[in-house]
Design a protein around this motif. Structure first.
Motif, PDB file in Angstrom:
ATOM      1  N   PHE A  15      21.508 -16.888  97.211  1.00 44.80           N
ATOM      2  CA  PHE A  15      22.142 -16.071  96.176  1.00 44.80           C
ATOM      3  C   PHE A  15      23.660 -16.214  96.171  1.00 44.80           C
ATOM      4  CE2 PHE A  15      17.986 -14.403  95.479  1.00 44.80           C
ATOM      5  CZ  PHE A  15      17.984 -14.169  94.108  1.00 44.80           C
ATOM      6  N   ALA A  16      24.267 -16.492  97.311  1.00 49.97           N
ATOM      7  CA  ALA A  16      25.714 -16.763  97.322  1.00 49.97           C
ATOM      8  C   ALA A  16      26.005 -18.017  96.500  1.00 49.97           C
ATOM      9  CB  ALA A  16      26.211 -16.929  98.754  1.00 49.97           C
ATOM     10  N   VAL A  17      25.165 -19.032  96.650  1.00 51.03           N
ATOM     11  CA  VAL A  17      25.340 -20.265  95.877  1.00 51.03           C
ATOM     12  C   VAL A  17      25.109 -19.986  94.393  1.00 51.03           C
ATOM     13  CG1 VAL A  17      24.405 -22.586  95.459  1.00 51.03           C
ATOM     14  CG2 VAL A  17      24.761 -21.784  97.805  1.00 51.03           C
ATOM     15  N   TYR A  18      24.039 -19.268  94.060  1.00 51.26           N
ATOM     16  CA  TYR A  18      23.724 -19.003  92.650  1.00 51.26           C
ATOM     17  C   TYR A  18      24.804 -18.160  91.990  1.00 51.26           C
ATOM     18  CZ  TYR A  18      19.120 -20.454  94.345  1.00 51.26           C
ATOM     19  OH  TYR A  18      18.091 -21.126  94.931  1.00 51.26           O
ATOM     20  N   GLU A  19      25.313 -17.165  92.714  1.00 50.65           N
ATOM     21  CA  GLU A  19      26.353 -16.310  92.150  1.00 50.65           C
ATOM     22  C   GLU A  19      27.670 -17.052  91.977  1.00 50.65           C
ATOM     23  OE1 GLU A  19      26.247 -12.794  94.590  1.00 50.65           O
ATOM     24  OE2 GLU A  19      24.276 -12.247  93.803  1.00 50.65           O
ATOM     25  N   ALA A  20      27.881 -18.093  92.765  1.00 47.73           N
ATOM     26  CA  ALA A  20      29.105 -18.901  92.625  1.00 47.73           C
ATOM     27  C   ALA A  20      29.129 -19.660  91.298  1.00 47.73           C
ATOM     28  CB  ALA A  20      29.222 -19.878  93.793  1.00 47.73           C
ATOM     29  N   ALA A  21      27.987 -19.775  90.648  1.00 48.58           N
ATOM     30  CA  ALA A  21      27.929 -20.439  89.345  1.00 48.58           C
ATOM     31  C   ALA A  21      28.533 -19.562  88.243  1.00 48.58           C
ATOM     32  CB  ALA A  21      26.480 -20.788  88.988  1.00 48.58           C
ATOM     33  N   HIS A  22      28.795 -18.297  88.551  1.00 48.99           N
ATOM     34  CA  HIS A  22      29.387 -17.343  87.603  1.00 48.99           C
ATOM     35  C   HIS A  22      28.569 -17.246  86.322  1.00 48.99           C
ATOM     36  CE1 HIS A  22      32.775 -16.952  90.267  1.00 48.99           C
ATOM     37  NE2 HIS A  22      32.933 -18.257  90.261  1.00 48.99           N
ATOM     38  N   SER A  23      27.259 -17.210  86.482  1.00 47.86           N
ATOM     39  CA  SER A  23      26.354 -17.065  85.345  1.00 47.86           C
ATOM     40  C   SER A  23      25.407 -15.904  85.634  1.00 47.86           C
ATOM     41  CB  SER A  23      25.557 -18.356  85.117  1.00 47.86           C
ATOM     42  OG  SER A  23      24.597 -18.165  84.096  1.00 47.86           O
TER      43      SER A  23
END
Length: 99
Positions: A15-23
């Motif tokens: 989720f840290a990686v997914y949230e870094a997408a800013h989407s």
């Protein structure tokens, strides 16, 4: 191995990686899918702790982290995709998501 902690750290990393997408929409879609797949992943890891010991997820996560630090989005994407595919292939091979 501390399986509950490993499962939680895996989720936190993803989720840290997914949230870094800013989407926010992407994160919500993944969160909904995680709620469906998460229990199967948890049961699978508890039943097959050798998967953690084998270290594929740790290797993929390290590669993704390095790719992100280097600003290499293509490699980060490939690493996350390989991690998810490896877990999915293993779960499906054992009938983990059978009807």
């Amino acid at each position: 191995a501390d399986l509950p902690r490993a499962v939680e750290l895996n989720k936190t990393f993803h989720f840290a990686v997914y949230e870094a997408a800013h989407s926010p929409i992407l994160v919500e879609i993944i969160r909904a899918l995680w709620l469906k797949a998460g229990p199967v992943i948890n049961l699978d890891l508890r039943a097959n702790p050798d998967r953690l010991a084998k270290g594929d997820a740790i290797r993929f996560h390290a590669e993704v982290r390095k790719a992100i630090e280097a600003g290499n989005g293509v490699s980060a994407q490939a690493g996350i995709a390989a991690d998810i595919k490896g877990a999915a292939d293993f779960i499906l091979s054992r009938g983990g998501l059978a009807d």
